[in-house]
Design a protein around this motif. Structure first.
Motif: not given
Length: 549
Positions: A132-134, A239-240, A245-247
């Protein structure tokens, strides 16, 4: 179920694809070319690159990442194919609200129906709640960056999918129904918070918005204890987490606790990464909470993709010019996400860290950090690593509820490890060796200093063992490892205070045979040190590592 977006514009903020630096463009073009070769235009899905021997099944998650890349590239039929992928994947989203996997996505389109007698639900097997997150975060990027290409109808389809995704993700409670989602499970937690907060705002659902904000605050509060993620020093999942966090930082409104804290958290993670990274060995010094290999030159870790985007191609994958020859090569399919976010994310990486990605520098260093993963840690973990140009040694002192740490996986938890440089002048090619403790106890005391590693089991006894995964020697080196003396490139000696049998039991874990199987597709030698029978002393092993002259 149809829901309506209230008082929210469907159009994305930007009007063009992300601007990529020449370095990122080269990485993006190469990996998109690889993905083009495994795209099945008839089905509209990528073939499953991770299981090439599985006779043809496709794979959903990587296909969504590819769709984002198609929209970024925007040539020929790219947009048409991307829209087809988006609609197909969302059409396969699980729609029964009574199911634990509601709002999740199929792992592959040919799979049987989850929940039937032939395909009973098994979390992380027949269905994966983290998808769901990916997939949700990738769809969010598509919505925000490429709305001008996909149109309002597809944007609405995405928004509705993420709303249902967030409802399903709210079913997740750590310790209930075999789920392990706690705030300490960093990468899916970060994605859960941002997808929920984003979808709640899109549909003016105050409860969903508040849920995302509250969950984000739990993550932030835990992060603030040590200024680091609970899922610490992880070559892949850093990396994930950085992408999530960039979002937080890029797409959430200024009023959101995510927007306020995302940039700081990205900087703190990179600062820790820079402290532990050895550019000469092109490896993140251990210990690692989770890993898919022991040498980042031999497998695709998502952090290697970030290093490539920041420092350039020459600073990663030194052992191979062909990423598909590396283990865990399917993580290269994450390149479109790294690339699209790079122009924003890379500005948040401290200049001092960028320098460490390119060069080790002149001075060795000792790094001390702490991490905490409740409910699996009884207390804060104490982490120490010593880094020199040609040797790194790291150890993790912990007291946990389960062998293998928060991931409950003794194959991915590496609580103590040494790396060393194997010089090309002595062998046919330069490479990196490793000597990694395979966890077998719930608690460990590890002390680290220049050239030495001391290990003690506080709750150990005569049946305890110290088992190490040791790299095979390279071409031109000693073929058979029979003990410490036959490990190439490094001199390893057992120091004073050790009370193990100094002669280890040796076995080989090989692709074609041996006494055990490879781990994460890495062959290795297994060296196990045992305790004297009937001893009452706490197990202790003290090791010294020196580069062989």
């Amino acid at each position: 179920m149809r829901v309506s977006i209230a008082s929210v514009s469907l159009m994305a903020v930007g009007a063009q694809a992300a601007k990529l630096s020449p370095t990122v463009q080269g990485m993006f073009d190469g990996h998109m070319g690889n993905m083009d070769q495994i795209f099945d235009s008839t089905a509209g899905y990528l073939y499953n690159f991770y299981y090439p021997l599985a006779a043809g099944p496709h794979e959903t998650r990587s296909t969504v990442w590819y769709a984002a890349g198609l929209l970024q590239r925007n040539k020929g039929n790219d947009v048409k194919n991307a829209v087809r992928i988006i609609n197909s994947v969302i059409d396969g989203q699980f729609k029964n609200k009574e199911d634990q996997w509601y709002g999740d996505y199929q792992k592959y389109p040919e799979e049987p129906t989850v929940g039937t007698a032939a395909y009973e639900p098994s979390i992380y097997d027949t269905w994966d709640p983290n998808w769901r997150g990916f997939i949700g975060s990738a769809l969010m990027i598509i919505y925000e960056e490429f709305g001008h290409l996909i149109g309002k109808n597809v944007q609405h389809t995405i928004a509705e999918s993420l709303y249902n995704n967030s409802i399903g993700d709210s079913y997740r409670v750590g310790g209930v129904d075999n789920d392990n989602l706690y705030p300490a499970y960093s990468n899916p937690s970060l994605m859960r918070a941002v997808v929920s907060g984003w979808a709640g705002r899109k549909f003016n659902d105050k409860n969903m918005t508040a849920a995302g904000e509250m969950y984000a605050q739990e993550i932030i509060s835990l992060f603030n204890i040590n200024d680091t993620l609970s899922e610490f020093n992880v070559p892949t999942y850093y990396g994930v987490s950085l992408s999530a966090l960039t979002l937080w930082a890029k797409y959430m409104p200024a009023s959101s606790v995510m927007a306020k804290n995302g940039p700081r958290m990205i900087e703190d993670i990179w600062t820790a990464f820079g402290d532990f990274y050895n550019a000469r060995l092109q490896n993140l010094a251990g210990p690692w909470d989770r890993t898919y290999g022991w040498d980042m030159n031999k497998y695709v870790a998502i952090m290697s993709l970030y290093i490539w985007s920041i420092a350039g191609r020459d600073h990663v994958f030194s052992s191979s010019e062909k990423p598909w020859l590396l283990a865990h090569a399917d993580d290269g399919e994450f390149v479109p996400i790294v690339s699209i976010l790079s122009s924003f994310h890379n500005t948040l990486v401290p200049a001092s860290v960028v320098a460490r990605l390119k060069s080790f520098g002149r001075s060795e260093r000792i790094v001390h950090r702490h991490a905490y993963s409740p409910p699996f840690d009884h207390q804060v973990r104490n982490i120490t690593s010593w880094l020199s140009e040609k040797i790194t040694i790291g150890g993790d002192s912990y007291n946990q509820t389960v062998v293998g740490g928060a991931s409950k996986d003794s194959n991915s938890f590496s609580p103590a490890i040494a790396h060393w440089y194997r010089d090309a002048t002595k062998l046919q090619n330069s490479s990196v060796g490793y000597f990694s403790l395979h966890p077998s106890e719930k608690s460990l005391k590890a002390s680290v200093g220049p050239h030495w590693l001391n290990l003690t089991y506080p709750a150990g006894n005569a049946s305890s063992v110290f088992t190490f995964a040791v790299s095979s020697n390279p071409l031109g080196g000693t073929r058979d490892v029979t003990g410490l003396a036959s490990i190439n490139g490094v001199s390893i000696s057992i120091g004073e205070g050790s009370n193990v049998d100094p002669t280890p039991k040796v076995s080989f874990c090989g692709l074609m045979g041996g006494d055990c199987s490879p781990i994460h597709n890495f062959e290795f030698w297994n060296l196990t040190f045992t305790m004297p029978a009937k001893t009452t002393a706490l197990p202790q092993l003290n090791l010294r590592f020196d580069i062989k002259a």
